[in-house]
Write a protein that holds these residues in place. Structure first.
Motif, mmCIF file in Angstrom:
data_model
loop_
_atom_site.group_PDB
_atom_site.id
_atom_site.type_symbol
_atom_site.label_atom_id
_atom_site.label_comp_id
_atom_site.label_asym_id
_atom_site.label_seq_id
_atom_site.Cartn_x
_atom_site.Cartn_y
_atom_site.Cartn_z
ATOM 1 N N GLY A 114 0.953 -1.230 -0.214
ATOM 2 C CA GLY A 114 0.295 -0.074 0.393
ATOM 3 C C GLY A 114 1.053 1.669 0.152
ATOM 4 O O GLY A 114 -0.093 2.620 0.025
ATOM 5 N N LEU A 115 2.141 1.506 0.108
ATOM 6 C CA LEU A 115 2.737 2.476 -0.130
ATOM 7 C C LEU A 115 3.199 3.134 -1.320
ATOM 8 O O LEU A 115 2.637 2.639 -2.225
ATOM 9 C CB LEU A 115 4.205 2.139 0.454
ATOM 10 N N GLY A 116 3.312 4.195 -1.077
ATOM 11 C CA GLY A 116 2.208 5.005 -2.886
ATOM 12 C C GLY A 116 4.246 4.768 -3.549
ATOM 13 O O GLY A 116 5.567 4.989 -2.880
ATOM 14 N N PRO A 117 3.760 5.423 -5.017
ATOM 15 C CA PRO A 117 5.361 4.954 -5.756
ATOM 16 C C PRO A 117 5.904 6.703 -4.850
ATOM 17 O O PRO A 117 7.444 5.804 -5.127
ATOM 18 C CB PRO A 117 4.967 5.089 -6.827
ATOM 19 N N GLY A 118 5.641 7.876 -5.156
ATOM 20 C CA GLY A 118 6.675 9.109 -4.461
ATOM 21 C C GLY A 118 7.364 8.817 -3.657
ATOM 22 O O GLY A 118 8.771 8.477 -3.381
ATOM 23 N N GLU A 119 6.770 7.759 -2.217
ATOM 24 C CA GLU A 119 7.006 7.229 -1.327
ATOM 25 C C GLU A 119 7.891 7.189 -0.899
ATOM 26 O O GLU A 119 9.093 6.466 -0.730
ATOM 27 C CB GLU A 119 6.110 7.370 -0.250
ATOM 28 N N LYS A 147 11.765 0.338 -13.241
ATOM 29 C CA LYS A 147 10.659 0.352 -14.347
ATOM 30 C C LYS A 147 8.962 0.068 -13.478
ATOM 31 O O LYS A 147 8.194 0.140 -14.724
ATOM 32 C CB LYS A 147 10.468 -1.010 -14.919
ATOM 33 N N LEU A 148 9.420 -0.251 -12.464
ATOM 34 C CA LEU A 148 7.641 -0.869 -11.803
ATOM 35 C C LEU A 148 7.053 0.718 -11.130
ATOM 36 O O LEU A 148 6.255 1.092 -11.302
ATOM 37 C CB LEU A 148 7.626 -1.370 -10.257
ATOM 38 N N LEU A 149 7.341 1.790 -10.933
ATOM 39 C CA LEU A 149 6.846 2.793 -10.320
ATOM 40 C C LEU A 149 7.009 4.316 -11.526
ATOM 41 O O LEU A 149 5.721 4.560 -11.421
ATOM 42 C CB LEU A 149 8.200 3.252 -9.598
ATOM 43 N N GLU A 150 6.922 3.463 -12.842
ATOM 44 C CA GLU A 150 7.390 4.473 -13.440
ATOM 45 C C GLU A 150 5.778 4.846 -14.220
ATOM 46 O O GLU A 150 5.286 6.395 -14.435
ATOM 47 C CB GLU A 150 8.523 4.985 -15.038
ATOM 48 N N PRO A 151 4.976 3.585 -14.934
ATOM 49 C CA PRO A 151 3.438 4.042 -14.845
ATOM 50 C C PRO A 151 3.247 4.917 -14.053
ATOM 51 O O PRO A 151 2.370 4.899 -14.097
ATOM 52 C CB PRO A 151 3.197 2.375 -15.317
ATOM 53 N N LEU A 152 3.144 3.982 -12.521
ATOM 54 C CA LEU A 152 2.176 4.698 -11.679
ATOM 55 C C LEU A 152 2.823 6.269 -11.823
ATOM 56 O O LEU A 152 2.231 6.449 -11.054
ATOM 57 C CB LEU A 152 2.684 4.235 -10.353
ATOM 58 N N LYS A 210 17.065 12.523 -15.620
ATOM 59 C CA LYS A 210 16.438 12.678 -16.552
ATOM 60 C C LYS A 210 15.353 11.950 -16.893
ATOM 61 O O LYS A 210 14.179 12.543 -17.687
ATOM 62 C CB LYS A 210 17.298 12.681 -18.565
ATOM 63 N N ASN A 211 15.199 10.532 -16.859
ATOM 64 C CA ASN A 211 14.631 9.490 -16.986
ATOM 65 C C ASN A 211 12.788 10.223 -15.929
ATOM 66 O O ASN A 211 12.075 9.903 -16.240
ATOM 67 C CB ASN A 211 14.475 8.532 -16.594
ATOM 68 N N LEU A 212 13.908 10.320 -14.142
ATOM 69 C CA LEU A 212 13.106 10.518 -13.777
ATOM 70 C C LEU A 212 12.250 12.120 -14.007
ATOM 71 O O LEU A 212 10.485 11.774 -13.290
ATOM 72 C CB LEU A 212 13.691 10.940 -12.087
ATOM 73 N N VAL A 213 12.639 12.919 -14.228
ATOM 74 C CA VAL A 213 11.422 14.349 -14.913
ATOM 75 C C VAL A 213 11.015 14.094 -15.880
ATOM 76 O O VAL A 213 9.651 14.669 -15.629
ATOM 77 C CB VAL A 213 13.432 14.953 -15.567
ATOM 78 N N MET A 249 8.259 12.614 -14.027
ATOM 79 C CA MET A 249 6.954 13.223 -13.381
ATOM 80 C C MET A 249 6.646 14.662 -14.104
ATOM 81 O O MET A 249 5.189 14.817 -13.775
ATOM 82 C CB MET A 249 8.085 14.057 -11.960
ATOM 83 N N LEU A 250 7.161 14.550 -15.020
ATOM 84 C CA LEU A 250 6.515 15.032 -16.240
ATOM 85 C C LEU A 250 4.731 14.443 -16.452
ATOM 86 O O LEU A 250 4.397 15.264 -16.826
ATOM 87 C CB LEU A 250 7.247 15.667 -17.040
ATOM 88 N N GLN A 251 5.528 13.328 -17.064
ATOM 89 C CA GLN A 251 4.078 12.788 -17.742
ATOM 90 C C GLN A 251 3.665 12.853 -16.140
ATOM 91 O O GLN A 251 1.781 12.845 -16.386
ATOM 92 C CB GLN A 251 4.322 11.476 -18.067
ATOM 93 N N GLY A 252 3.121 12.753 -15.350
ATOM 94 C CA GLY A 252 2.516 12.158 -14.252
ATOM 95 C C GLY A 252 2.139 13.415 -13.728
ATOM 96 O O GLY A 252 1.084 13.899 -13.166
ATOM 97 N N SER A 253 2.146 15.060 -14.131
ATOM 98 C CA SER A 253 1.048 16.528 -13.987
ATOM 99 C C SER A 253 0.874 16.429 -15.387
ATOM 100 O O SER A 253 0.965 17.875 -15.512
ATOM 101 C CB SER A 253 2.403 17.377 -13.981
ATOM 102 N N GLY A 254 0.599 15.742 -16.689
ATOM 103 C CA GLY A 254 0.298 15.553 -17.875
ATOM 104 C C GLY A 254 0.533 16.821 -19.264
ATOM 105 O O GLY A 254 0.427 16.434 -19.966
#
Ligand code: B1M
Length: 219
Positions: A32-37, A76-81, A107-110, A113-118
């Motif tokens: 139940g832990l969030g991907p961000g955490e 890889k597991l966290l990115e889609p979430l 860069k991949n993390l950026v 996060m950009l994708q996550g923000s729409g």
């Protein structure tokens, strides 16, 4: 799973145990832990230790490589979430790591996060020449261009990229980021903005859009 699991995940990154990092990430998500955490409390602190030890010559390049592989397995597991889904794209950002530099985790993390923000992200990869950026812009018609560099020896290549894009008529906002990039450096090379981390990058992109550099698709 909880604090113990998170600490074990950091340790798996430090030890470069990619199967453990993948398993622990799955287990933490299932608990139940969030991907961000998981990212903030498990992966990034682990990678921080790796960076510090490498700098102090306590570990060597192969150790960093296996740590990076473990981080990538978890990501890889966290990115889609992290990226989420179902957003109406707010604009397009083209990102790449500059020539001579193969670091791509940041860069991949950026991008995530950009994708996550729409935002839609076009990632042109690592070791990108001035021409690769120009071709990317011509092909993908982004609203913003983002350059990443992690080495003091490659950050200097950001200036030629910006100059090449400007000389070829690209007027889009260009932002820069990566561990060695300061605001002063960004100003010096005439970048339109800089960001210290992925969250800052999202804020920067939001600010650029809200300050009138809106997406051509929205005009
Ligand atoms: Co390299 N490496 N590395 N490395 N590596 C660093 C960067 C270093 C600081 C380690 C150290 O000495 N402490 C050091 C650079 C020193 C310097 O120039 N000041 C270094 C070195 C020296 C090298 C080599 C030269 C080592 C050698 O061969 N002797 C070599 C260079 C290779 C090359 O690029 N030509 C090299 C190689 C590698 C690996 C291949 C083994 C691997 C990269 C794997 C990969 O990326 N696929 C690697 C790694 C993993 C690291 C460290 C340990 C971790 C980097 C990382 O992924 N961090 C790093 C030390 C460290 O930073 N602690 C180190 C996690 C990531 C989430 O953070 O990348 O900072 P970060 O990204 C952040 C921000 O920077 C920012 O947001 C991101 C997310 O929050 N950001 C942006 C990044 N791009 C952005 C773009 C933006 C906005 C924000 O807008 C567009």
């Amino acid at each position: 799973m909880g604090i113990d699991g998170i600490a074990s995940l950091s340790q798996a990154i430090i030890d470069g145990k990619h199967l453990d990092s993948e398993r622990l990430t799955s287990e933490l998500l299932a608990s139940g832990l969030g991907p961000g955490e998981i990212l903030e409390k498990g992966l990034l602190p682990g990678m921080d230790v790796v960076g510090r030890r490498f700098k102090n010559n306590e570990i060597f390049l192969p150790n960093v490589l296996v740590a990076a592989r473990a981080m990538k397995m978890s990501m890889k597991l966290l990115e889609p979430l992290l990226a989420g889904s179902g957003h109406q794209p707010k604009g397009k950002v083209l990102v790449g790591t500059v020539k001579g530099d193969i670091h791509d985790i940041g860069k991949n993390l950026v991008s995530v996060m950009l994708q996550g923000s729409g935002y839609t992200v076009v990632d042109i990869g690592i070791d990108c020449t001035t021409d690769k950026f120009l071709t990317g812009v011509a092909q993908h018609h982004p609203d913003i261009v983002g350059l990443s560099a992690m080495l003091t020896t490659t950050m200097t290549y950001m200036k030629p990229v910006i100059e090449h894009l400007r000389a070829n008529g690209v007027t889009l906002p260009i932002i820069v980021g990566g561990a060695p990039i300061s605001k002063e450096f960004a100003d010096e090379i005439h970048a339109d903005g800089s960001a210290r981390n992925a969250m800052d990058a999202v804020e920067m992109v939001k600010r650029i859009f809200s300050s009138g550099h809106e997406s051509p698709r929205q005009r």
